[in-house]
Design an enzyme around this catalytic site. Structure first.
Site, mmCIF file in Angstrom:
data_model
loop_
_atom_site.group_PDB
_atom_site.id
_atom_site.type_symbol
_atom_site.label_atom_id
_atom_site.label_comp_id
_atom_site.label_asym_id
_atom_site.label_seq_id
_atom_site.Cartn_x
_atom_site.Cartn_y
_atom_site.Cartn_z
ATOM 1 N N THR A 1 0.854 -1.185 0.000
ATOM 2 C CA THR A 1 0.000 0.000 0.000
ATOM 3 C C THR A 1 0.893 1.239 0.000
ATOM 4 O OG1 THR A 1 -1.781 1.168 1.174
ATOM 5 C CG2 THR A 1 -0.121 0.132 2.531
ATOM 6 N N ARG A 2 0.338 2.349 -0.488
ATOM 7 C CA ARG A 2 1.049 3.624 -0.371
ATOM 8 C C ARG A 2 0.377 4.500 0.687
ATOM 9 N NH1 ARG A 2 4.542 3.330 -4.724
ATOM 10 N NH2 ARG A 2 3.691 2.099 -6.429
ATOM 11 N N ASP B 1 -7.381 -6.618 1.537
ATOM 12 C CA ASP B 1 -8.495 -6.054 0.790
ATOM 13 C C ASP B 1 -9.706 -6.190 1.686
ATOM 14 O OD1 ASP B 1 -9.247 -4.758 -1.666
ATOM 15 O OD2 ASP B 1 -10.584 -6.455 -1.979
ATOM 16 N N SER B 2 -10.527 -5.146 1.716
ATOM 17 C CA SER B 2 -11.613 -5.164 2.682
ATOM 18 C C SER B 2 -12.813 -4.410 2.152
ATOM 19 C CB SER B 2 -11.140 -4.532 3.993
ATOM 20 O OG SER B 2 -10.771 -3.197 3.768
ATOM 21 N N PHE C 1 -13.390 5.980 8.900
ATOM 22 C CA PHE C 1 -13.567 6.368 7.492
ATOM 23 C C PHE C 1 -14.648 5.479 6.891
ATOM 24 C CE2 PHE C 1 -11.630 2.740 5.226
ATOM 25 C CZ PHE C 1 -11.126 2.058 6.318
ATOM 26 N N GLY C 2 -14.880 5.634 5.603
ATOM 27 C CA GLY C 2 -15.773 4.731 4.866
ATOM 28 C C GLY C 2 -17.141 4.599 5.515
HETATM 29 P P1 IMP Z 1 -9.677 -1.064 0.901
HETATM 30 O O1 IMP Z 1 -9.318 -2.151 1.833
HETATM 31 O O2 IMP Z 1 -8.857 0.159 1.072
HETATM 32 O O3 IMP Z 1 -9.767 -1.533 -0.522
HETATM 33 O O4 IMP Z 1 -11.154 -0.620 1.364
HETATM 34 C C1 IMP Z 1 -12.288 -0.739 0.589
HETATM 35 C C2 IMP Z 1 -13.443 0.082 1.097
HETATM 36 O O5 IMP Z 1 -14.168 -0.682 2.048
HETATM 37 C C3 IMP Z 1 -13.116 1.382 1.798
HETATM 38 O O6 IMP Z 1 -12.982 2.451 0.907
HETATM 39 C C4 IMP Z 1 -14.354 1.560 2.665
HETATM 40 O O7 IMP Z 1 -15.399 2.098 1.901
HETATM 41 C C5 IMP Z 1 -14.709 0.134 3.035
HETATM 42 N N1 IMP Z 1 -14.069 -0.244 4.316
HETATM 43 C C6 IMP Z 1 -13.065 -1.142 4.501
HETATM 44 N N2 IMP Z 1 -12.704 -1.206 5.797
HETATM 45 C C7 IMP Z 1 -13.498 -0.330 6.431
HETATM 46 C C8 IMP Z 1 -13.572 0.080 7.801
HETATM 47 O O8 IMP Z 1 -12.825 -0.368 8.682
HETATM 48 N N3 IMP Z 1 -14.483 1.027 8.077
HETATM 49 C C9 IMP Z 1 -15.294 1.577 7.144
HETATM 50 N N4 IMP Z 1 -15.261 1.245 5.859
HETATM 51 C C10 IMP Z 1 -14.361 0.290 5.505
#
Ligand code: IMP
Length: 204
Positions: free
Chosen positions: A8-9, A74-75, A157-158
């Site tokens: 990751t960056r 990835d999440s 976030f998210g």
């Molecule tokens: P990535 O792991 O950066 O690809 O995350 C993908 C997206 O999943 C993020 O932009 C959020 O929208 C959502 N997401 C993943 N983990 C979380 C979290 O811990 N809290 C809230 N949103 C999450």
């Protein structure tokens, strides 16, 4: 000191991982570096349709390009009544990557008629460890909860402001950084990988 690269960056993710793996880093004399240290290596396109596939793609590419053991994750948010969506599309649910507020507002609108007891969801994370010799291990973690009707809380976030954490009345955005790390999908997935890291580095 033995280097391991996190694919990751994002500086936030690197410090989060240093916190999650805290004790192990000292025990194995590890140094976690990010892809920021390798500016010439291009980012991987996330073409997988599962969290595990995308985490594997990123970890394998980072291990091959750097020659170091590599970690990637990835999440996303998985909603039961949507059959697991937004899933791997969580970051770009409203169309453009990274628009957190638009993503959660679109989701709340889609679910406005769904009754409280049907609003189960979970943050899901796949964490992958890839070695330069081609070995790959993937572990998953989940943070279950119920979706609120209105966003609450300023942390994280998210989709954090709309997931009411199981066993708590607060949303994920109302938890402190430490409280969230202790129960988060990413915390669980990377703590599960810690056992694999210990095995890999024990005989090096
Ligand atoms: P990535 O792991 O950066 O690809 O995350 C993908 C997206 O999943 C993020 O932009 C959020 O929208 C959502 N997401 C993943 N983990 C979380 C979290 O811990 N809290 C809230 N949103 C999450």
């Amino acid at each position: 000191m033995r280097q391991i690269v996190l694919a990751t960056r994002n500086g936030y993710k690197i410090s989060e991982l240093r916190t999650i793996l805290g004790d192990l880093i000292g025990e194995l004399d590890l140094e976690i570096v990010g892809m920021g240290e390798f500016p010439d290596i291009p980012d991987v396109v996330e073409t997988g349709v599962t969290f595990a596939e995308n985490a594997t793609l990123k970890a394998v590419a980072a291990a091959q390009a750097t020659g170091l053991p590599a970690l990637a994750d990835d999440s996303g948010l998985s909603v039961d009544v949507l059959g697991g969506a937004p899933g791997v599309f969580s970051a770009r649910w409203a169309g453009t990557r990274g628009q957190d507020r638009a993503n959660l507002e679109l989701l709340l609108g889609q679910l406005c008629d769904v009754p409280d007891e049907q609003r189960a969801a979970a943050f899901v994370c796949a964490a992958a460890l890839a070695l330069p010799d081609g070995t790959v291990v993937v572990r998953e973690g989940r943070m279950p909860g119920m979706l609120a009707r209105e966003p609450r809380g300023d942390n994280g976030f998210g989709y954090d402001p709309i997931l009411v954490v199981d066993g708590d009345s607060r949303t994920s955005a109302e938890l402190s950084f430490e409280e969230k790390n202790a129960i988060s999908h990413r915390g669980k997935a990377f703590r599960a990988l810690a056992a694999d890291l210990r095995e890999v580095f024990a005989d090096r």
